[in-house]
Motif scaffolding. Structure first.
Motif, PDB file in Angstrom:
ATOM      1  N   GLY A   1      -2.194  -5.164  -4.913  1.00 44.56           N
ATOM      2  CA  GLY A   1      -1.352  -3.972  -4.860  1.00 44.56           C
ATOM      3  C   GLY A   1      -2.244  -2.755  -4.801  1.00 44.56           C
ATOM      4  N   ALA A   2      -1.870  -1.766  -3.988  1.00 48.14           N
ATOM      5  CA  ALA A   2      -2.726  -0.600  -3.770  1.00 48.14           C
ATOM      6  C   ALA A   2      -1.945   0.687  -3.963  1.00 48.14           C
ATOM      7  CB  ALA A   2      -3.330  -0.642  -2.356  1.00 48.14           C
ATOM      8  N   SER A   3      -2.397   1.508  -4.898  1.00 47.77           N
ATOM      9  CA  SER A   3      -1.805   2.817  -5.154  1.00 47.77           C
ATOM     10  C   SER A   3      -2.461   3.867  -4.270  1.00 47.77           C
ATOM     11  CB  SER A   3      -1.988   3.199  -6.626  1.00 47.77           C
ATOM     12  OG  SER A   3      -1.431   2.233  -7.484  1.00 47.77           O
ATOM     13  N   SER A   4      -1.859   5.047  -4.238  1.00 49.60           N
ATOM     14  CA  SER A   4      -2.433   6.146  -3.479  1.00 49.60           C
ATOM     15  C   SER A   4      -3.803   6.519  -4.038  1.00 49.60           C
ATOM     16  CB  SER A   4      -1.510   7.363  -3.539  1.00 49.60           C
ATOM     17  OG  SER A   4      -2.163   8.506  -3.035  1.00 49.60           O
ATOM     18  N   MET A   5      -4.698   6.950  -3.144  1.00 51.66           N
ATOM     19  CA  MET A   5      -6.025   7.380  -3.581  1.00 51.66           C
ATOM     20  C   MET A   5      -6.055   8.830  -4.044  1.00 51.66           C
ATOM     21  SD  MET A   5      -8.829   5.288  -1.385  1.00 51.66           S
ATOM     22  CE  MET A   5      -7.826   4.798  -0.015  1.00 51.66           C
TER      23      MET A   5
ATOM     24  N   CYS B   1      -2.411  -6.804   0.975  1.00 45.96           N
ATOM     25  CA  CYS B   1      -2.926  -5.791   1.889  1.00 45.96           C
ATOM     26  C   CYS B   1      -3.600  -4.700   1.069  1.00 45.96           C
ATOM     27  CB  CYS B   1      -1.817  -5.204   2.772  1.00 45.96           C
ATOM     28  SG  CYS B   1      -0.387  -4.554   1.866  1.00 45.96           S
ATOM     29  N   THR B   2      -4.489  -3.983   1.713  1.00 47.20           N
ATOM     30  CA  THR B   2      -5.155  -2.861   1.061  1.00 47.20           C
ATOM     31  C   THR B   2      -5.465  -1.819   2.125  1.00 47.20           C
ATOM     32  OG1 THR B   2      -6.992  -2.241  -0.408  1.00 47.20           O
ATOM     33  CG2 THR B   2      -7.466  -3.863   1.313  1.00 47.20           C
ATOM     34  N   HIS B   3      -5.765  -0.595   1.707  1.00 46.48           N
ATOM     35  CA  HIS B   3      -5.965   0.456   2.700  1.00 46.48           C
ATOM     36  C   HIS B   3      -7.181   1.305   2.362  1.00 46.48           C
ATOM     37  CE1 HIS B   3      -3.580   2.525  -0.424  1.00 46.48           C
ATOM     38  NE2 HIS B   3      -4.156   3.646  -0.018  1.00 46.48           N
ATOM     39  N   ALA B   4      -7.719   1.947   3.390  1.00 47.45           N
ATOM     40  CA  ALA B   4      -8.856   2.860   3.251  1.00 47.45           C
ATOM     41  C   ALA B   4      -9.110   3.505   4.606  1.00 47.45           C
ATOM     42  CB  ALA B   4     -10.112   2.116   2.781  1.00 47.45           C
ATOM     43  N   ASP B   5      -9.789   4.628   4.594  1.00 47.39           N
ATOM     44  CA  ASP B   5     -10.173   5.313   5.836  1.00 47.39           C
ATOM     45  C   ASP B   5     -11.572   4.837   6.215  1.00 47.39           C
ATOM     46  OD1 ASP B   5     -10.682   6.997   7.923  1.00 47.39           O
ATOM     47  OD2 ASP B   5     -10.527   8.862   6.765  1.00 47.39           O
ATOM     48  N   TYR B   6     -11.633   3.687   6.900  1.00 45.93           N
ATOM     49  CA  TYR B   6     -12.939   3.053   7.131  1.00 45.93           C
ATOM     50  C   TYR B   6     -13.797   3.808   8.152  1.00 45.93           C
ATOM     51  CZ  TYR B   6     -11.618   1.054  11.682  1.00 45.93           C
ATOM     52  OH  TYR B   6     -11.254   0.883  12.998  1.00 45.93           O
ATOM     53  N   ASN B   7     -13.166   4.621   9.025  1.00 42.96           N
ATOM     54  CA  ASN B   7     -13.934   5.322  10.050  1.00 42.96           C
ATOM     55  C   ASN B   7     -14.032   6.822   9.795  1.00 42.96           C
ATOM     56  OD1 ASN B   7     -11.282   5.916  10.539  1.00 42.96           O
ATOM     57  ND2 ASN B   7     -11.257   5.180  12.660  1.00 42.96           N
TER      58      ASN B   7
ATOM     59  N   VAL C   1       1.759  -4.403  -6.534  1.00 43.41           N
ATOM     60  CA  VAL C   1       2.258  -3.333  -7.393  1.00 43.41           C
ATOM     61  C   VAL C   1       1.510  -2.037  -7.090  1.00 43.41           C
ATOM     62  CG1 VAL C   1       2.446  -2.512  -9.781  1.00 43.41           C
ATOM     63  CG2 VAL C   1       2.901  -4.919  -9.248  1.00 43.41           C
ATOM     64  N   SER C   2       2.262  -0.935  -7.073  1.00 44.31           N
ATOM     65  CA  SER C   2       1.659   0.389  -6.902  1.00 44.31           C
ATOM     66  C   SER C   2       2.230   1.348  -7.929  1.00 44.31           C
ATOM     67  CB  SER C   2       1.940   0.933  -5.492  1.00 44.31           C
ATOM     68  OG  SER C   2       1.655   2.319  -5.423  1.00 44.31           O
ATOM     69  N   PHE C   3       1.357   2.173  -8.532  1.00 44.19           N
ATOM     70  CA  PHE C   3       1.750   3.312  -9.350  1.00 44.19           C
ATOM     71  C   PHE C   3       1.478   4.568  -8.528  1.00 44.19           C
ATOM     72  CE2 PHE C   3       1.318   0.134 -12.545  1.00 44.19           C
ATOM     73  CZ  PHE C   3       1.865   0.583 -13.739  1.00 44.19           C
ATOM     74  N   SER C   4       2.497   5.304  -8.150  1.00 45.95           N
ATOM     75  CA  SER C   4       2.300   6.508  -7.344  1.00 45.95           C
ATOM     76  C   SER C   4       3.473   7.461  -7.537  1.00 45.95           C
ATOM     77  CB  SER C   4       2.174   6.155  -5.851  1.00 45.95           C
ATOM     78  OG  SER C   4       1.075   5.297  -5.600  1.00 45.95           O
TER      79      SER C   4
ATOM     80  N   CYS D   1       0.865  -1.178   0.000  1.00 46.27           N
ATOM     81  CA  CYS D   1       0.000   0.000   0.000  1.00 46.27           C
ATOM     82  C   CYS D   1       0.903   1.230   0.000  1.00 46.27           C
ATOM     83  CB  CYS D   1      -0.884   0.054   1.246  1.00 46.27           C
ATOM     84  SG  CYS D   1      -1.991  -1.347   1.465  1.00 46.27           S
ATOM     85  N   VAL D   2       0.708   2.103  -0.960  1.00 39.34           N
ATOM     86  CA  VAL D   2       1.431   3.379  -0.979  1.00 39.34           C
ATOM     87  C   VAL D   2       0.421   4.478  -0.690  1.00 39.34           C
ATOM     88  CG1 VAL D   2       2.740   5.000  -2.372  1.00 39.34           C
ATOM     89  CG2 VAL D   2       3.195   2.550  -2.572  1.00 39.34           C
ATOM     90  N   GLU D   3       0.645   5.207   0.395  1.00 42.56           N
ATOM     91  CA  GLU D   3      -0.306   6.236   0.816  1.00 42.56           C
ATOM     92  C   GLU D   3       0.359   7.148   1.846  1.00 42.56           C
ATOM     93  OE1 GLU D   3      -2.618   8.289   0.026  1.00 42.56           O
ATOM     94  OE2 GLU D   3      -4.016   6.662  -0.438  1.00 42.56           O
ATOM     95  N   ASP D   4      -0.234   8.288   2.099  1.00 44.80           N
ATOM     96  CA  ASP D   4       0.244   9.218   3.126  1.00 44.80           C
ATOM     97  C   ASP D   4      -0.372   8.804   4.454  1.00 44.80           C
ATOM     98  OD1 ASP D   4       1.062  11.285   4.700  1.00 44.80           O
ATOM     99  OD2 ASP D   4      -0.020  12.856   3.607  1.00 44.80           O
ATOM    100  N   PHE D   5       0.325   7.932   5.180  1.00 41.82           N
ATOM    101  CA  PHE D   5      -0.253   7.361   6.392  1.00 41.82           C
ATOM    102  C   PHE D   5      -0.161   8.292   7.597  1.00 41.82           C
ATOM    103  CE2 PHE D   5       0.579   3.426   3.948  1.00 41.82           C
ATOM    104  CZ  PHE D   5      -0.721   2.919   3.954  1.00 41.82           C
ATOM    105  N   ASN D   6       0.753   9.252   7.592  1.00 39.07           N
ATOM    106  CA  ASN D   6       0.864  10.165   8.732  1.00 39.07           C
ATOM    107  C   ASN D   6       0.398  11.576   8.402  1.00 39.07           C
ATOM    108  OD1 ASN D   6       2.937  10.874   7.051  1.00 39.07           O
ATOM    109  ND2 ASN D   6       4.569  10.735   8.588  1.00 39.07           N
ATOM    110  N   GLU D   7      -0.226  11.744   7.241  1.00 38.83           N
ATOM    111  CA  GLU D   7      -0.837  13.015   6.833  1.00 38.83           C
ATOM    112  C   GLU D   7       0.144  14.188   6.875  1.00 38.83           C
ATOM    113  OE1 GLU D   7      -4.103  13.840   5.676  1.00 38.83           O
ATOM    114  OE2 GLU D   7      -3.991  11.692   5.289  1.00 38.83           O
ATOM    115  N   ASP D   8       1.372  13.930   6.396  1.00 47.02           N
ATOM    116  CA  ASP D   8       2.340  15.032   6.283  1.00 47.02           C
ATOM    117  C   ASP D   8       2.508  15.483   4.840  1.00 47.02           C
ATOM    118  OD1 ASP D   8       3.734  12.915   5.182  1.00 47.02           O
ATOM    119  OD2 ASP D   8       5.539  13.183   6.404  1.00 47.02           O
ATOM    120  N   GLY D   9       1.674  14.950   3.952  1.00 44.80           N
ATOM    121  CA  GLY D   9       1.712  15.339   2.557  1.00 44.80           C
ATOM    122  C   GLY D   9       2.651  14.517   1.697  1.00 44.80           C
TER     123      GLY D   9
END
Length: 749
Positions: free
Chosen positions: A679-683, A305-311, A599-602, A253-261
């Motif tokens: 594989g999960a790319s950034s949203m 693995c995959t990611h999302a803001d479920y809450n 695989v992720s494209f980001s 999963c490629v994403e901004d997990f700590n919200e620092d941009g």
């Protein structure tokens, strides 16, 4: 029984085995986990999951887990001491196979050569149908020895990427030299394109391809009649930036997990003992391992693995899927990791109500009932027993309820290897595609929260054997198309030979992928051949993105199988104006011959073009390899990054449709999500604009509210748009150059 038949039977037995699950033990107190002198407090529930995963390993039976190869080798070695003479060859062969699978290449070679030397004859005289499998195993052990001593122990950015460049040529030649000798002998006895291909690979590793390859064994690679040569090379830079994690098949999963941009990386490895890893972008061109600081220590395993803001709290959560390919033996718990917003995660699988024990590696998020909260569908693997798929409805309070039967998705017991949500008719109700590795695929149309299976009517049931899948708009006509990759389980031993045969222009009768183009009326047309991708791919991990920022979506396929001789390149395909795909694997430097998974494209360095991160490694304990990061060299086209914030719609805006009208007259269409099923790319929507300099009009079809339109948005920037607000917020987006190579050998173990 001939040894070859024994080998095939042995492989089938170890690949599909079974065991029971660990019991659900109570937890009662917050506990401290210690690793490398660093203490990190974990909640009682997280510790409970850690203990359960540890228990699976402590109490596990090597006879059940086909990839516990060191332990399995020890069992067979003990059995050899008392085995009846008529069964000795079978047990010995199994023992040596497990040594190879465990990565004990030298020991495997020593055992096999000692066995053959007892005949006191030249190998040419020993070779026969009876002993041919022994020579095959020995040749493979030597080939892997060469890889171990060179590609792994002296890893470079060019290792295992064909066509090989000088830094990847083996300095220790014994492995490849002996492999050539043995495969040449095998090829004389039983000619196969598979062995022919491996001979060519061995010559490549010695820097002697194609000149020294015997004319009758030579295979032309790259075949520029089948690939596009005019394409820039993407440099592999994972070692430079701290992302060269070594492991087996896994997800990313490629994403901004700590919200620092900045975009971070979360990756798994399927070995039950392997730690899931979180790498945080330090803003200096590299990544730091934050696994322990994040409270993730002890959360191991996971093929995907995959990611999302479920809450809907503004922080991305992670879901780990476990037990894939293990049949009844894979009844392991998945993990829902809640992001606390302070750099730490808690395992909340039990308290969230999604604890179950089924073999799986595929799941996907969508708001199927349009209540503003993301729901979760998990595709489970029914092989020797029924393990039905699950639909978990988000209750909006941090918990879920399993509701598959109530919504028309009950009782789906198939060997599910890929699931993807899309919107086939642009009605904002997410539809579901299910890929079955042993049967016809399924398409469920969402009728206001109730599902109707329309796969046959829609024309999207094939191929019979399939794996990863996704929805995307391949031709930019405003309707989502479906890609599903073939994975022919009946032909896994011949994968290398199939690839070689196609290089030589021969017909290969295996299940090919399917590209289904949406007709706009809830039916699809198979356009695989017309788009130039009716090829034997054996895709596992995969995803799509826009490599050259021309506005059309390209895709990358991680190829392979558990079978050790499967050394074929992972493959990249460029979309040519929505009319066809052309392969750019070799020219682009993507032809990694290790098994490819998540695989992720980001856009990881924020320069406006998408980089590609891929998890490498196979199924067996010794088939590990280093993950890769391909840096995009840039194509001179314009770009745009869009971050959407849902309000009535789920905060991620998953399922939201975008229509982008450029000032050069072109239109692009996108659907917010993480991409493919493995594989999960950034949203954050990252799309190319070609030479257009402005978005003339952006139309956002929010899933749960009225559409919004924005005009005259300049290219080459990142903006944030919140549902219901008319303002466009410009977000800082500065190029951060990737760290350069230091010359050190830095892949992670």
């Amino acid at each position: 029984m001939k040894l070859k038949s024994i080998f095939i039977l042995f492989f089938a037995l170890v690949l599909f085995t079974r065991c029971g699950s660990e019991s659900d033990k109570p937890a009662d107190a917050t506990t401290t986990a210690e690793t490398s002198g660093t203490e990190q407090v974990q909640t009682a529930e997280t510790k409970q999951m850690v203990d359960e995963l540890r228990g699976l390993i402590t109490n596990g039976d090597p006879k059940v887990y086909f990839n516990w190869n060191t332990e399995r080798a020890a069992l067979y070695k003990t059995e050899l001491e008392t085995v009846a003479p008529e069964n000795y060859n079978l047990i010995f062969y199994s023992y040596c196979s497990e040594l190879l699978f465990a990565g004990e290449n030298r020991q495997c070679i020593n055992e096999l050569e000692a066995y053959l030397n007892k005949f006191e004859k030249p190998y040419e005289e020993i070779m026969s149908d009876l002993y041919y499998p022994v020579f095959e195993l020995l040749a493979l052990a030597y080939l892997r020895l060469g890889e171990e001593e060179n590609c792994q122990n002296s890893h470079t950015a060019f290792s295992c990427i064909i066509p090989l460049h000088d830094p990847a040529v083996h300095k220790l030649e014994e492995g490849s030299r002996k492999a050539i000798e043995l495969y040449s002998l095998i090829q004389k006895h039983r000619p196969q394109d598979k062995y022919k291909w491996l001979i060519n690979i061995a010559y490549m590793t010695l820097g002697e391809y194609p000149d020294k390859v015997p004319a009758d064994q030579k295979i032309i690679y790259p075949n520029w009649n089948m690939e596009q040569k005019n394409f820039p090379r993407f440099e592999e830079i994972a070692m430079n930036v701290g992302l060269a994690e070594n492991g087996l098949s896994g997800g990313v999963c490629v994403e901004d997990f700590n919200e620092d941009g900045l975009l971070d990386v979360f990756a798994t490895s399927s070995q039950m003992r392997d730690q899931a890893k979180l790498f945080i972008n330090n803003g200096k061109g590299s990544y730091e391992d934050a696994t322990i600081k994040a409270g993730l220590q002890g959360l191991t395993g996971g093929l995907n693995c995959t990611h999302a803001d479920y809450n809907n709290d503004g922080f991305e959560d992670i879901f780990i899927l476990r037990g894939g390919w293990l049949s009844d033996g894979g009844k392991h718990p998945n993990s829902l990791l809640k992001n606390n917003g302070d750099g730490t995660f808690d395992d909340v699988t039990r308290s969230a109500g999604i604890l179950s024990y089924f073999s799986t590696q595929t799941g996907a998020w969508a708001d199927f009932n349009k209540d503003g909260f993301l729901d979760l569908f998990i595709g489970n693997e029914s092989e020797t027993s029924s393990q039905p798929c699950e639909l978990y409805k988000n209750n909006g309070n941090g918990t879920f309820s399993e509701v598959s039967a109530a919504h028309g998705l009950g009782g789906i017991s198939k060997f599910v290897k890929g699931v993807a949500w899309g919107d086939i008719n642009n009605d904002t109700w997410p539809d579901l595609y299910i890929s079955d590795a042993r049967g016809m695929n399924l398409l469920y149309k969402n009728n206001g929260g109730q599902f109707e299976e329309i796969g046959k009517k829609a024309g999207v049931q094939e191929p019979y054997h399939s794996f990863p899948c996704w929805f995307f708009d391949a031709n930019n006509d405003g309707f989502q198309d479906i890609f599903v990759c073939g994975y022919d389980l009946t032909d896994l031993f011949a994968l290398g030979g199939d690839f070689a045969s196609e290089l030589e222009g021969k017909e290969v009768k295996t299940d090919k992928p399917r590209l289904y183009i949406n007709n706009g009326d809830e039916t699809f047309t198979d356009r695989t051949a017309a788009y130039g991708i009716s090829k034997t791919m054996y895709g596992m991990g995969s995803n799509f993105g826009d490599l050259d920022n021309d506005g059309f979506l390209d895709f990358y396929i991680g190829t392979g199988s558990p079978e050790y001789s499967t050394l074929v390149p992972n493959r990249m395909f460029r979309n040519v104006g929505g009319k066809k795909f052309e392969e750019v694997t070799s020219a682009g430097g993507f032809g990694h011959i290790q098994k490819g998974h998540g695989v992720s494209f980001s856009d990881m360095d924020q320069d406006g073009d998408q980089d590609v991160y891929a998890v490498m490694g196979g199924a067996y304990d010794g088939d590990d390899f280093t993950n890769v990061l391909f840096e995009n060299p840039g194509f001179g086209n314009n770009w745009f990054v869009l971050e959407l914030v849902g309000v009535k719609t789920n905060r991620n805006a998953i399922g939201t449709r975008l229509e982008i009208e450029l000032n050069d007259g072109k239109k692009l269409y996108r659907m917010v999500g993480t991409g493919g099923s493995f594989g999960a790319s950034s949203m954050h929507e990252e799309f190319g604009m070609g030479k257009a300099t402005e978005i003339k009009k952006l139309t956002i079809y929010w899933q749960n509210s009225e559409k919004q339109e924005f005009t005259q948005l300049k290219a080459n920037q990142k903006v944030r748009i919140t549902e219901g607000k008319s303002t466009v917020e410009k977000v800082s987006y500065k190029y951060i150059a990737f760290a350069k190579a230091s010359g050190a050998h830095k892949h992670q173990h």
